[in-house]
Scaffold this motif. Sequence first.
Motif, mmCIF file in Angstrom:
data_model
loop_
_atom_site.group_PDB
_atom_site.id
_atom_site.type_symbol
_atom_site.label_atom_id
_atom_site.label_comp_id
_atom_site.label_asym_id
_atom_site.label_seq_id
_atom_site.Cartn_x
_atom_site.Cartn_y
_atom_site.Cartn_z
ATOM 1 N N HIS A 141 0.832 -1.198 0.000
ATOM 2 C CA HIS A 141 0.000 0.000 0.000
ATOM 3 C C HIS A 141 0.859 1.238 0.000
ATOM 4 N N GLU A 142 0.361 2.263 -0.659
ATOM 5 C CA GLU A 142 1.070 3.547 -0.684
ATOM 6 C C GLU A 142 1.248 4.051 0.735
ATOM 7 N N SER A 143 2.459 4.467 1.066
ATOM 8 C CA SER A 143 2.635 5.067 2.382
ATOM 9 C C SER A 143 3.476 6.317 2.227
ATOM 10 N N ARG A 144 2.869 7.452 2.537
ATOM 11 C CA ARG A 144 3.578 8.708 2.385
ATOM 12 C C ARG A 144 4.766 8.734 3.323
ATOM 13 N N GLY A 145 5.864 9.292 2.851
ATOM 14 C CA GLY A 145 7.005 9.467 3.721
ATOM 15 C C GLY A 145 7.929 8.270 3.783
ATOM 16 N N SER A 146 7.525 7.124 3.206
ATOM 17 C CA SER A 146 8.416 5.973 3.247
ATOM 18 C C SER A 146 9.502 6.152 2.195
ATOM 19 N N VAL A 147 10.584 5.343 2.359
ATOM 20 C CA VAL A 147 11.679 5.458 1.403
ATOM 21 C C VAL A 147 11.260 4.761 0.118
ATOM 22 N N SER A 148 11.057 5.544 -0.925
ATOM 23 C CA SER A 148 10.635 4.965 -2.189
ATOM 24 C C SER A 148 11.835 4.850 -3.114
ATOM 25 N N THR A 149 11.930 3.736 -3.816
ATOM 26 C CA THR A 149 12.983 3.573 -4.809
ATOM 27 C C THR A 149 12.298 3.274 -6.127
ATOM 28 N N THR A 150 13.086 3.264 -7.190
ATOM 29 C CA THR A 150 12.504 2.992 -8.503
ATOM 30 C C THR A 150 11.801 1.644 -8.469
ATOM 31 N N LEU A 151 12.454 0.681 -7.806
ATOM 32 C CA LEU A 151 11.889 -0.665 -7.774
ATOM 33 C C LEU A 151 10.576 -0.714 -6.978
ATOM 34 N N THR A 152 10.590 -0.116 -5.783
ATOM 35 C CA THR A 152 9.362 -0.187 -4.977
ATOM 36 C C THR A 152 8.224 0.586 -5.659
ATOM 37 N N ASN A 153 8.588 1.697 -6.307
ATOM 38 C CA ASN A 153 7.553 2.456 -7.023
ATOM 39 C C ASN A 153 6.983 1.635 -8.181
ATOM 40 N N ALA A 154 7.872 0.936 -8.900
ATOM 41 C CA ALA A 154 7.402 0.115 -10.028
ATOM 42 C C ALA A 154 6.479 -0.979 -9.514
ATOM 43 N N TYR A 155 6.858 -1.575 -8.375
ATOM 44 C CA TYR A 155 6.028 -2.650 -7.817
ATOM 45 C C TYR A 155 4.656 -2.105 -7.423
ATOM 46 N N LYS A 156 4.686 -0.948 -6.754
ATOM 47 C CA LYS A 156 3.414 -0.358 -6.315
ATOM 48 C C LYS A 156 2.526 -0.026 -7.519
ATOM 49 N N ALA A 157 3.200 0.319 -8.644
ATOM 50 C CA ALA A 157 2.433 0.648 -9.853
ATOM 51 C C ALA A 157 2.015 -0.620 -10.603
ATOM 52 N N GLY A 158 2.433 -1.781 -10.085
ATOM 53 C CA GLY A 158 2.053 -3.055 -10.710
ATOM 54 C C GLY A 158 2.896 -3.386 -11.943
ATOM 55 N N ASP A 159 4.019 -2.667 -12.121
ATOM 56 C CA ASP A 159 4.861 -2.909 -13.297
ATOM 57 C C ASP A 159 5.916 -3.964 -12.963
ATOM 58 N N MET A 160 5.510 -5.232 -12.996
ATOM 59 C CA MET A 160 6.402 -6.316 -12.587
ATOM 60 C C MET A 160 7.606 -6.455 -13.539
ATOM 61 N N LYS A 161 7.383 -6.148 -14.824
ATOM 62 C CA LYS A 161 8.498 -6.263 -15.787
ATOM 63 C C LYS A 161 9.619 -5.296 -15.414
ATOM 64 N N GLN A 187 13.466 -5.996 -14.332
ATOM 65 C CA GLN A 187 14.595 -5.340 -15.015
ATOM 66 C C GLN A 187 15.508 -4.635 -14.012
ATOM 67 N N GLN A 188 14.886 -3.970 -13.036
ATOM 68 C CA GLN A 188 15.640 -3.153 -12.091
ATOM 69 C C GLN A 188 16.426 -3.996 -11.084
ATOM 70 N N TYR A 189 15.832 -5.100 -10.660
ATOM 71 C CA TYR A 189 16.395 -5.836 -9.521
ATOM 72 C C TYR A 189 17.872 -6.234 -9.696
ATOM 73 N N PRO A 190 18.256 -6.831 -10.845
ATOM 74 C CA PRO A 190 19.651 -7.279 -10.964
ATOM 75 C C PRO A 190 20.657 -6.126 -10.867
ATOM 76 N N ALA A 191 20.212 -4.892 -11.128
ATOM 77 C CA ALA A 191 21.153 -3.762 -11.085
ATOM 78 C C ALA A 191 21.412 -3.263 -9.661
ATOM 79 N N LEU A 192 20.648 -3.756 -8.692
ATOM 80 C CA LEU A 192 20.814 -3.270 -7.316
ATOM 81 C C LEU A 192 22.044 -3.905 -6.678
ATOM 82 N N LYS A 193 22.889 -3.030 -6.116
ATOM 83 C CA LYS A 193 24.107 -3.573 -5.484
ATOM 84 C C LYS A 193 23.800 -4.108 -4.085
ATOM 85 N N ASN A 194 23.124 -3.292 -3.303
ATOM 86 C CA ASN A 194 22.759 -3.721 -1.943
ATOM 87 C C ASN A 194 21.263 -3.553 -1.736
ATOM 88 N N PRO A 195 20.459 -4.459 -2.261
ATOM 89 C CA PRO A 195 19.011 -4.273 -2.131
ATOM 90 C C PRO A 195 18.565 -4.268 -0.670
#
Lengths: 254, 202
Positions: free
Chosen positions: A128-148, A152-160
Motif C-alpha cells: 500500500h502507498e505510504s507517504r514518507g516511506s523510502v521509495s525507490t525505482t523498484l518499490t515504485n514500479a512494484y506499487k504501480a504493478g509494473d512487474m516487468k 529489469q531493475q532488480y539485478p542492477a541493485l548492489k545492496n538491495p
Amino acid sequence: MNDNSTNSDLLVQYLDGELNKEQHDALQKKIQEDSALAQKLDSLRLAKDSLKSYGLKTRIHNIHAEMMQEDNNKPLVKKPGVLAKMLPYTLRIAASVLVVIGISFLYQYYSASPEKLFEENFQAFDVHESRGSVSTTLTNAYKAGDMKLVIQQYPALKNPTAEENFLGANAFLNNHQAAKAIDIFLALQQQNKNNSTHYFEEDTEYYLALAYLLNSQPQTALPILEKINHDKNHAYHKKINSWFLTRAKRFQAK
Amino acid sequence: MKIRRTFTDAALLEILRSDESPDDAIRFLYITQFDITTRYVNQNSGNDEDAQDIFQELVLVFIELVKKNKFRGESSVSTFLYALTRNIWLNELKKRNRAKLRDEKFDKQQPGTDMDVSHFIMHREMKTVLMRMVDNLGEPCKKILLAFYFDNLAMKDILLATAYDNEQVVRNKKYKCLKQLEQLIAGKPELAKNLKSVLSYE
C-alpha cells in the motif's frame, strides 16, 4: 539580523541536525551557559514534538476512515430467520450440494499438482502507498504493478534493501521464475539473520513455500507449510489449512 | 481479498521506532486489535462510536510510547495494548462522572494481574489544545512543517509539493512557521509545561 534572530536560526538548524560538528559543539556550549537560550531550545523542541504528534494523529484518523470504509464494504452475512421456513426444501438442496462438493474435493485431490496448488493460491503481495516511506525505482514500479520493470531493475541493485528483496522475489514469482524467486527469498532470510531483523519474515516463509511448489519441489515446501499450519499465530496460518496440507503431502507420497 | 503486510511483535516495534512510514503498521494494528477494543468498550458501558475514538487514541499513545522507548517489548504487544485500552477507557468513564461504579466493577473483573500503564496516558484535553494551535498556523505553514517534521521529506521534495520559487524560500517559510508555533506555545508557560510532560510521557 540581530543576535536573537541569529540564535533562533542556529537553534532551528541545531534541532534539524543541519550544523557541522564545529558549529554544533560551539552552540551546545553556549546553550549550557545561557539558560534563556536553553529555554528557547526547549520551546522549539516542544513545537517540533507537537508537530510530530499532530501529524501522527492526522495520519491515524485518515487510516481509520480507510479501514472503516473497507469494513463497511464487507459482504453482509444473511441471517437465518427466513431460511428456517424452507428447511425441507433446503435440506434437499444441501444434500445435492454436499455431493457436488464431495466430487469436487475428490477431483481436486486426485488432479492436483504442485504447480496447480501454486496457481490456486498465489496472489502477488499487495503493497500500500505510504507517504514518507523510502521509495525507490523498484518499490515504485512494484506499487504501480509494473512487474516487468521490477524484474529489469532488480539485478542492477548492489545492496538491495529487505523490501526490495521481498518485492523483487514476488515479481519473479509472479512471472513464474520460481528458481530466481527462491534465491532472493533465501537471501532475504539470510539478510534478516545477519542483521537480527525480522523484515517480511512470515510473508517470506509463505511465498517461499509457494515458490518451491511452483518449482516442483513439494518436499522442500512441505516443512515450511507444516510450520505455518501448526503455528496458530502465523500471519498465513489460515491460508495453509489442513486441506492445503493434505494435498501438498500427496505430492510427496508420489 | 487484499493481502496486507503483517508483522511479528519485534518487526512491528522496529518499524515504529524507525523513520519509515507507520501506515502499514497502523493498518496491521487495526486488523489485529480493533475488534478486541470494540468488544471491550461495548462490554463496559460504551458503544461502537466510543470504541472508534478510543482505538484512535490507543494507536497514537502506543506509537508515541514505542518511539520514546517507553515500551521495549517487556510483554507482548497485544497484552500491552489491552492494558492501555482499559486505562484509556477508564479515564474516559471517569470523565463522564461514572468513575466510582466502574472502578469497582473493573477492580472485581481484573484482580491485580493487569499491567499498570495509567501513568502513560496523556490528557486528551491537552492534546486538543495542541491540535488547535497547529491548526491556527494555517494551511501553508502546516503543510511545510508536517512535510518536514512528520513525513521527513527533503526540502527539494517539499518544493515540488508547494508553489514556492526555490528551496531557500521554502526553508525561510519553514523557519518562520516553526517560530510562530514556538511563540504560540511559549506564550502560554503553564500550557508549555504541561505539554512537555504530556509529549515526553515522563
